[in-house]
Design a protein around this motif. Structure first.
Motif: not given
Length: 126
Positions: A47-63
């Motif tokens: 996993f690298v990154a992800a984003i919710n349907w609206s673009g308002g919330t994002t997630y990233y791997t620590d690196s």
């Protein structure tokens, strides 16, 4: 036929930048969370990154936190990954993916995503 097609990969020197894009066709993914994964030779897809349907919330791997930015344009059915300050360890095939939930929270395994692109190679030289 549902398709996710990545573009923007290439060869870059360490410290450089690349922008990956993923275009969806065949259906509308505007309500689906989307993610980016990568797979280096001999390693598992991660996993690298992800984003919710609206673009308002994002997630990233620590690196990649602070270096990569995921964004989406639902009007054009695309998702992008801006990669800055690239390192040789970022070298991998990068894949975009979509999952049929609005939020990708907790969805960091490849098996959590049902739709995949074919991948684009990113090579960072030292």
């Amino acid at each position: 036929q549902v398709q996710l097609v990545e573009s923007g990969g290439g060869l870059v020197q360490a410290g450089g930048s690349l922008r990956l894009s993923c275009a969806a066709s065949g259906r509308t993914f505007s309500t689906y969370a989307k993610g980016w994964f990568r797979q280096a030779p001999g390693k598992e897809r991660e996993f690298v990154a992800a984003i919710n349907w609206s673009g308002g919330t994002t997630y990233y791997t620590d690196s990649v936190k602070g270096r990569f930015t995921i964004s989406r344009d639902n009007a054009n059915n695309t998702v992008s990954l801006q990669m800055n300050s690239l390192k040789p360890e970022d070298t991998a095939v990068y894949y975009c993916a979509a999952t049929n939930t609005a939020s990708p929270m907790g969805r960091t395994r490849p098996s959590d995503y049902g739709y995949w692109g074919q991948g684009t190679q990113v090579t960072v030289s030292s």
